[in-house]
Design a protein around this motif. Structure first.
Motif, PDB file in Angstrom:
ATOM      1  N   ILE A   1       8.499   2.822   0.245  1.00  0.00           N
ATOM      2  CA  ILE A   1       7.321   2.183   0.817  1.00  0.00           C
ATOM      3  C   ILE A   1       7.298   0.745   0.326  1.00  0.00           C
ATOM      4  O   ILE A   1       6.870   0.450  -0.784  1.00  0.00           O
TER       5      ILE A   1
ATOM      6  N   TYR B   1       5.245   3.987   9.471  1.00  0.00           N
ATOM      7  CA  TYR B   1       4.071   3.388   8.834  1.00  0.00           C
ATOM      8  C   TYR B   1       2.804   3.721   9.620  1.00  0.00           C
ATOM      9  O   TYR B   1       2.832   3.867  10.847  1.00  0.00           O
TER      10      TYR B   1
ATOM     11  N   SER C   1       0.181   2.192  10.931  1.00  0.00           N
ATOM     12  CA  SER C   1      -0.271   0.854  11.308  1.00  0.00           C
ATOM     13  C   SER C   1      -0.151   0.708  12.827  1.00  0.00           C
ATOM     14  O   SER C   1       0.250   1.638  13.526  1.00  0.00           O
TER      15      SER C   1
ATOM     16  N   CYS D   1       7.731  -2.142   8.513  1.00  0.00           N
ATOM     17  CA  CYS D   1       6.860  -2.242   7.341  1.00  0.00           C
ATOM     18  C   CYS D   1       5.647  -3.091   7.687  1.00  0.00           C
ATOM     19  O   CYS D   1       5.773  -4.269   8.038  1.00  0.00           O
TER      20      CYS D   1
ATOM     21  N   PRO E   1       0.489  -0.760   2.217  1.00  0.00           N
ATOM     22  CA  PRO E   1       1.201  -0.072   3.295  1.00  0.00           C
ATOM     23  C   PRO E   1       1.140   1.441   3.079  1.00  0.00           C
ATOM     24  O   PRO E   1       1.280   1.921   1.963  1.00  0.00           O
ATOM     25  N   ARG E   2       0.929   2.169   4.155  1.00  0.00           N
ATOM     26  CA  ARG E   2       0.853   3.633   4.087  1.00  0.00           C
ATOM     27  C   ARG E   2       1.837   4.216   5.097  1.00  0.00           C
ATOM     28  O   ARG E   2       2.046   3.659   6.179  1.00  0.00           O
ATOM     29  N   THR E   3       2.404   5.368   4.750  1.00  0.00           N
ATOM     30  CA  THR E   3       3.427   5.968   5.590  1.00  0.00           C
ATOM     31  C   THR E   3       3.176   7.460   5.775  1.00  0.00           C
ATOM     32  O   THR E   3       2.355   8.062   5.082  1.00  0.00           O
TER      33      THR E   3
ATOM     34  N   THR F   1       1.784  12.741   3.804  1.00  0.00           N
ATOM     35  CA  THR F   1       1.186  11.417   3.947  1.00  0.00           C
ATOM     36  C   THR F   1       0.223  11.118   2.813  1.00  0.00           C
ATOM     37  O   THR F   1      -0.164  12.009   2.039  1.00  0.00           O
TER      38      THR F   1
END
Length: 261
Positions: A73, A106, A108, A114, A123-125, A145
């Motif tokens: 990440i 991601y 987003s 990224c 940032p989250r995945t 997650t």
């Protein structure tokens, strides 16, 4: 697990390598307890949050029979140090599960790169695995997650991204399990759509408990922000919050692991 047809899944926010900021609850004090927990609970698959590569390597070396996939990440170049960058790995028992395919994206507006969106501060995945259950030959999708800890809008929209990615990652509409630290309690607006789409193992399990999953190392509030959601399985036999003390360690993390069969 209940029987040979049952898959035991675990979600665990491992807490990062916090030796420098918490002498009482640092990783060096807690790490042996994590190994003992895995040997005791023996999950078919476990998804970690806040886990870096050094923590992953420690667990893999001491848990023979388990394999792992992970996804770096990326935050900043500085954070790519082995102990600072999170990978949120998925580990599985190779005698129980066979990995057929996996990938990550991601949470987003641009999942393929990224990125951060909305009010997220990091940032989250989501990392997904397509597994075959060796005893039965049946297949399922497993998603791990960790939603943003501050951004209310990003938690809601991040879950929308996961749901909207399902036709791509699960075109066969296989049974699926989504686990992780959602940073939201059950009544939060962010979970409204999830509760319509998936079943909560805590609520649906034939045998369950009402213990909270977040303990804050006994120094802050208590509540449940960790979940195991599922869809397409006939039933959930059992759900537990793993509060047992291992190796005389009061808290294995600031979150208790949770498991479901």
């Amino acid at each position: 697990p209940a029987n040979a047809k049952t898959v035991r899944v675990v979600s665990s926010n491992i807490r990062f390598m916090n030796n420098h900021e918490d002498k009482e609850n640092g990783w060096d004090r807690r790490k042996r307890a994590f190994v003992s927990m895995i040997h005791d609970v023996r999950p078919a698959v476990i998804g970690f949050q806040e886990c870096c590569s050094m923590q992953r390597d420690y667990l893999l070396e001491r848990c023979p029979g388990y394999s792992c996939v992970d996804y770096l990440i990326r935050r900043t170049e500085k954070d790519l140090r082995p102990y600072a960058a999170f990978i949120d790995p998925v580990m599985w028992d190779t005698k129980v599960l066979e990995l057929l395919e996996w990938d990550a994206f991601y949470l987003s507006e641009t999942p393929e790169e990224c990125s951060m969106s909305w009010d997220a501060v990091e940032p989250r995945t989501a990392l997904w695995c397509h597994f075959k259950h060796i005893p039965t030959g049946k297949e399922f999708i497993f998603i791990n997650t960790h939603l943003d800890h501050k951004g209310k809008e990003s938690r809601k929209r991040g879950l929308d991204v996961i749901i909207e990615m399902l036709p791509k990652i699960n075109p066969k509409k296989l049974p699926m399990v989504t686990i992780g630290d959602f940073n939201a309690q059950y009544k939060a607006e962010a979970l409204d759509r999830v509760k319509k789409e998936w079943k909560d193992a805590r609520v649906e399990a034939k045998s369950s408990d009402d213990k909270y999953s977040f303990n804050g190392f006994g120094k802050s509030w208590n509540g449940t922000v960790d979940y195991i959601w599922y869809k397409g399985f006939k039933r959930c036999h059992d759900y537990k919050v793993i509060v047992r003390k291992y190796d005389h360690v009061p808290f294995i993390s600031d979150h208790y692991p949770i498991r479901a069969d």
